[in-house]
Motif scaffolding. Sequence first.
Motif, PDB file in Angstrom:
ATOM      1  N   ARG A  52       1.083  -1.321   0.520  1.00 53.37           N
ATOM      2  CA  ARG A  52       0.601  -0.293   0.377  1.00 53.37           C
ATOM      3  C   ARG A  52       0.531   1.133  -0.081  1.00 53.37           C
TER       4      ARG A  52
ATOM      5  N   LYS B 180      -5.541  -1.530  16.333  1.00 57.07           N
ATOM      6  CA  LYS B 180      -5.190  -0.055  15.609  1.00 57.07           C
ATOM      7  C   LYS B 180      -4.628  -0.764  14.048  1.00 57.07           C
TER       8      LYS B 180
ATOM      9  N   ARG C  20      -7.652  -2.166  11.683  1.00 62.82           N
ATOM     10  CA  ARG C  20      -8.557  -0.355  12.190  1.00 62.82           C
ATOM     11  C   ARG C  20      -7.760  -0.026  10.606  1.00 62.82           C
ATOM     12  N   TYR C  21      -6.750   0.515  10.716  1.00 59.41           N
ATOM     13  CA  TYR C  21      -5.627   1.067   9.453  1.00 59.41           C
ATOM     14  C   TYR C  21      -5.659   0.751   8.156  1.00 59.41           C
ATOM     15  N   PHE C  22      -5.466  -1.059   8.176  1.00 61.56           N
ATOM     16  CA  PHE C  22      -5.358  -1.554   6.574  1.00 61.56           C
ATOM     17  C   PHE C  22      -7.095  -2.332   6.964  1.00 61.56           C
ATOM     18  N   GLY C  23      -7.313  -2.332   7.411  1.00 61.63           N
ATOM     19  CA  GLY C  23      -9.379  -2.161   7.143  1.00 61.63           C
ATOM     20  C   GLY C  23      -9.634  -4.039   6.680  1.00 61.63           C
ATOM     21  N   ILE C  24      -8.859  -4.385   7.994  1.00 62.35           N
ATOM     22  CA  ILE C  24      -8.701  -6.019   7.814  1.00 62.35           C
ATOM     23  C   ILE C  24      -8.898  -6.317   9.000  1.00 62.35           C
ATOM     24  N   THR C  25      -8.687  -7.486   9.291  1.00 61.60           N
ATOM     25  CA  THR C  25      -9.136  -8.088  11.147  1.00 61.60           C
ATOM     26  C   THR C  25      -7.896  -8.002  11.328  1.00 61.60           C
TER      27      THR C  25
END
Length: 69
Positions: free
Chosen positions: A12, A47, A50-55
Amino acid sequence: MQNKIQELRKSRKVTQNELADAVNVTRQTIISLENGKYNASLILAHKIARYFGITIEEIFIFNEEDENL
């Protein structure tokens, strides 16, 4: 415990500093996590996930051997 932080970060195009700032830790903490020298707390793992949008489970690989640590 192994993790995919470096892989996710590089795919990313996120620097260690950017990730550290986003999750409120030092760059050294990110380096230690990526090198497997430090295990994230549950709060930090959340955190990062959540930042990467995955579990959390998609980032951190739990091994049965880790159970005894």
